[in-house]
Write a protein that holds these residues in place. Structure first.
Motif, PDB file in Angstrom:
ATOM      1  N   VAL A   1       0.927  -1.313  -0.307  1.00 54.69           N
ATOM      2  CA  VAL A   1       0.046  -0.216   0.165  1.00 54.69           C
ATOM      3  C   VAL A   1       0.960   1.320   0.093  1.00 54.69           C
ATOM      4  CG1 VAL A   1      -1.706   1.257   1.357  1.00 54.69           C
ATOM      5  CG2 VAL A   1      -1.930  -1.010   1.077  1.00 54.69           C
ATOM      6  N   ILE A   2       1.700   1.134   0.894  1.00 55.15           N
ATOM      7  CA  ILE A   2       2.800   2.532   1.073  1.00 55.15           C
ATOM      8  C   ILE A   2       3.470   2.844  -0.446  1.00 55.15           C
ATOM      9  CG2 ILE A   2       4.913   3.595   2.099  1.00 55.15           C
ATOM     10  CD1 ILE A   2       3.973   2.045   4.589  1.00 55.15           C
ATOM     11  N   ALA A   3       3.944   1.642  -0.837  1.00 51.78           N
ATOM     12  CA  ALA A   3       4.747   1.695  -2.329  1.00 51.78           C
ATOM     13  C   ALA A   3       3.637   1.966  -3.150  1.00 51.78           C
ATOM     14  CB  ALA A   3       5.372   0.361  -2.658  1.00 51.78           C
ATOM     15  N   ALA A   4       2.394   1.606  -3.320  1.00 53.33           N
ATOM     16  CA  ALA A   4       1.523   2.013  -4.408  1.00 53.33           C
ATOM     17  C   ALA A   4       1.166   3.507  -4.431  1.00 53.33           C
ATOM     18  CB  ALA A   4       0.285   1.187  -4.099  1.00 53.33           C
ATOM     19  N   GLU A   5       1.311   4.274  -3.105  1.00 49.85           N
ATOM     20  CA  GLU A   5       0.963   5.423  -3.105  1.00 49.85           C
ATOM     21  C   GLU A   5       2.138   6.559  -3.137  1.00 49.85           C
ATOM     22  OE1 GLU A   5      -2.186   6.307  -2.968  1.00 49.85           O
ATOM     23  OE2 GLU A   5      -3.079   4.368  -2.636  1.00 49.85           O
ATOM     24  N   GLY A   6       3.186   5.979  -3.683  1.00 47.35           N
ATOM     25  CA  GLY A   6       4.307   6.855  -3.923  1.00 47.35           C
ATOM     26  C   GLY A   6       4.178   7.789  -5.187  1.00 47.35           C
ATOM     27  N   GLU A   7       4.846   8.725  -5.429  1.00 43.46           N
ATOM     28  CA  GLU A   7       4.804   9.792  -6.486  1.00 43.46           C
ATOM     29  C   GLU A   7       4.839   9.026  -7.864  1.00 43.46           C
ATOM     30  OE1 GLU A   7       7.070  13.355  -6.641  1.00 43.46           O
ATOM     31  OE2 GLU A   7       6.931  13.573  -4.246  1.00 43.46           O
ATOM     32  N   LYS A   8       5.733   8.069  -8.158  1.00 42.44           N
ATOM     33  CA  LYS A   8       6.028   7.303  -9.239  1.00 42.44           C
ATOM     34  C   LYS A   8       6.140   6.012  -8.839  1.00 42.44           C
ATOM     35  CE  LYS A   8       7.958  11.112 -12.073  1.00 42.44           C
ATOM     36  NZ  LYS A   8       9.190  11.326 -12.940  1.00 42.44           N
ATOM     37  N   PRO A   9       5.294   5.271  -8.618  1.00 36.78           N
ATOM     38  CA  PRO A   9       5.135   3.953  -8.034  1.00 36.78           C
ATOM     39  C   PRO A   9       5.782   2.890  -9.229  1.00 36.78           C
ATOM     40  CG  PRO A   9       2.847   4.315  -8.378  1.00 36.78           C
ATOM     41  CD  PRO A   9       3.610   5.636  -8.486  1.00 36.78           C
ATOM     42  N   ASP A  10       6.453   2.091  -8.860  1.00 39.98           N
ATOM     43  CA  ASP A  10       6.880   1.072  -9.804  1.00 39.98           C
ATOM     44  C   ASP A  10       5.894  -0.017 -10.081  1.00 39.98           C
ATOM     45  OD1 ASP A  10       8.068  -1.450 -10.796  1.00 39.98           O
ATOM     46  OD2 ASP A  10      10.266  -1.072  -9.994  1.00 39.98           O
ATOM     47  N   VAL A  11       5.111   0.067 -10.896  1.00 40.80           N
ATOM     48  CA  VAL A  11       3.765  -0.756 -11.092  1.00 40.80           C
ATOM     49  C   VAL A  11       4.211  -2.297 -10.748  1.00 40.80           C
ATOM     50  CG1 VAL A  11       1.700  -1.211 -12.310  1.00 40.80           C
ATOM     51  CG2 VAL A  11       2.687   1.213 -12.087  1.00 40.80           C
ATOM     52  N   PRO A  12       5.075  -2.961 -11.762  1.00 44.43           N
ATOM     53  CA  PRO A  12       5.546  -4.243 -11.588  1.00 44.43           C
ATOM     54  C   PRO A  12       5.733  -4.797 -10.284  1.00 44.43           C
ATOM     55  CG  PRO A  12       6.256  -3.161 -13.685  1.00 44.43           C
ATOM     56  CD  PRO A  12       5.722  -2.238 -12.763  1.00 44.43           C
ATOM     57  N   ALA A  13       6.619  -4.031  -9.728  1.00 44.07           N
ATOM     58  CA  ALA A  13       7.115  -4.197  -8.406  1.00 44.07           C
ATOM     59  C   ALA A  13       5.860  -4.389  -7.327  1.00 44.07           C
ATOM     60  CB  ALA A  13       8.399  -3.191  -7.642  1.00 44.07           C
ATOM     61  N   VAL A  14       5.168  -3.176  -7.350  1.00 42.80           N
ATOM     62  CA  VAL A  14       4.009  -3.104  -6.187  1.00 42.80           C
ATOM     63  C   VAL A  14       2.975  -4.230  -6.584  1.00 42.80           C
ATOM     64  CG1 VAL A  14       2.354  -1.678  -5.567  1.00 42.80           C
ATOM     65  CG2 VAL A  14       4.305  -0.705  -6.063  1.00 42.80           C
ATOM     66  N   ASP A  15       2.767  -4.399  -8.024  1.00 45.32           N
ATOM     67  CA  ASP A  15       1.850  -5.806  -8.300  1.00 45.32           C
ATOM     68  C   ASP A  15       2.218  -7.066  -7.625  1.00 45.32           C
ATOM     69  OD1 ASP A  15      -0.216  -6.797 -10.683  1.00 45.32           O
ATOM     70  OD2 ASP A  15       1.303  -7.934 -10.133  1.00 45.32           O
ATOM     71  N   ALA A  16       3.671  -7.193  -7.735  1.00 45.87           N
ATOM     72  CA  ALA A  16       4.190  -8.319  -7.099  1.00 45.87           C
ATOM     73  C   ALA A  16       3.979  -8.477  -5.598  1.00 45.87           C
ATOM     74  CB  ALA A  16       5.509  -8.494  -7.615  1.00 45.87           C
ATOM     75  N   ALA A  17       4.315  -7.092  -5.166  1.00 45.12           N
ATOM     76  CA  ALA A  17       4.060  -7.194  -3.473  1.00 45.12           C
ATOM     77  C   ALA A  17       2.639  -7.389  -3.074  1.00 45.12           C
ATOM     78  CB  ALA A  17       4.507  -5.813  -2.990  1.00 45.12           C
ATOM     79  N   PHE A  18       1.801  -6.866  -3.909  1.00 50.44           N
ATOM     80  CA  PHE A  18       0.078  -7.206  -3.594  1.00 50.44           C
ATOM     81  C   PHE A  18       0.112  -8.757  -3.757  1.00 50.44           C
ATOM     82  CE2 PHE A  18      -0.931  -2.572  -3.834  1.00 50.44           C
ATOM     83  CZ  PHE A  18      -1.650  -2.530  -2.607  1.00 50.44           C
TER      84      PHE A  18
END
Length: 261
Positions: free
Chosen positions: A177-194
């Protein structure tokens, strides 16, 4: 024995929480209310505290704040009146989580800091990682990203070291959640985290938490411009919430769906 809850109440309240984490809310509520009845009939304060904790945390998990907050606040008042410091941190944790859901992040953060401090002074480790996760979420919501990450990483380490897989799944979702709300989230990395958090939640049968991860995935992809993928995850989350009677969370998923077009 006078400071310890009846075993019949103790067992029902902890089982009620466990069932709530599995999304089995009808059974959880029945057990939680039974615990309250037993404790009230026995006129036994420690048992009432344990029962109020069980009901409060199961309703917090379901998102029924109209029931969670009064039960936990009542428990906290009773703990003070009975001079029973043992139960206060256990009640303050889920009460703070309920306040978070109600939009009272500042109050939640202050209470969680107190709960963690009291737990440490009494060497209570049972919900340490979960309390740190809730505190991280509260700090994140009030704009303190750095401290939020610090507490989340500490929770991650504690849950990992102790083999607390359920609490580990909660903190993994928070980090996503924290990574997803960053200014420019790394979408593939956040997707993998979720997905990592969701997979662990599903492995453990934690259906509400798995649905929260899908909600996070839906928000992520909707905001990253992948509208179809976002709607797919949000619709899945909304369906799961409805099946479990998690109305508050279902409303949030549907609001995201409306926003996703």
């Amino acid at each position: 024995f006078g400071m310890i809850a009846f075993s019949s109440v103790w067992a029902r309240s902890w089982l009620a929480w466990s069932l709530a984490e599995l999304g089995e809310f009808d059974e959880a509520i029945a057990l939680g209310e039974e615990a309250v009845e037993i404790a009230t009939a026995g006129d036994h304060a420690p048992s009432r505290l344990q029962a109020l904790f069980g009901c409060g945390i199961l309703y917090t998990t379901q998102g029924r704040l109209d029931r969670a907050i009064p039960a936990l606040e009542q428990g906290l008042v009773l703990a003070r009146l009975e001079s029973n410091p043992f139960y206060a941190p256990f009640l303050m944790g889920p009460l703070s989580a309920a306040y978070l859901l109600a939009g009272r992040a500042d109050t939640a953060a202050t209470m969680l800091e107190q709960s963690i401090e009291r737990s440490a002074s009494m060497r209570l480790a049972a919900t340490e990682a979960l309390n740190l996760t809730w505190l991280g979420h509260a700090l994140f919501l009030v704009g303190r990203r750095g401290p939020a990450l610090e507490h989340a990483r500490r929770a991650l380490a504690i849950a990992g070291e102790r083999g607390e897989r359920g609490q580990l799944a909660y903190v993994q979702r928070l980090l996503a959640v924290i990574a997803a709300e960053g200014e420019k989230p790394d979408v593939p990395a956040v997707d993998a985290a979720f997905r990592e958090a969701r997979d662990l939640a599903e492995t453990l049968g934690m259906r509400p938490l798995a649905a929260h991860c899908l909600l996070g995935l839906g928000r992520l992809h909707s905001r990253a411009g992948s509208a179809d993928l976002g709607r797919e995850h949000l619709s899945d989350a909304a369906t799961r919430y409805a099946a479990m009677g998690m109305a508050l969370w279902g409303e949030r998923a549907r609001a995201e769906l409306d926003g996703a077009g």
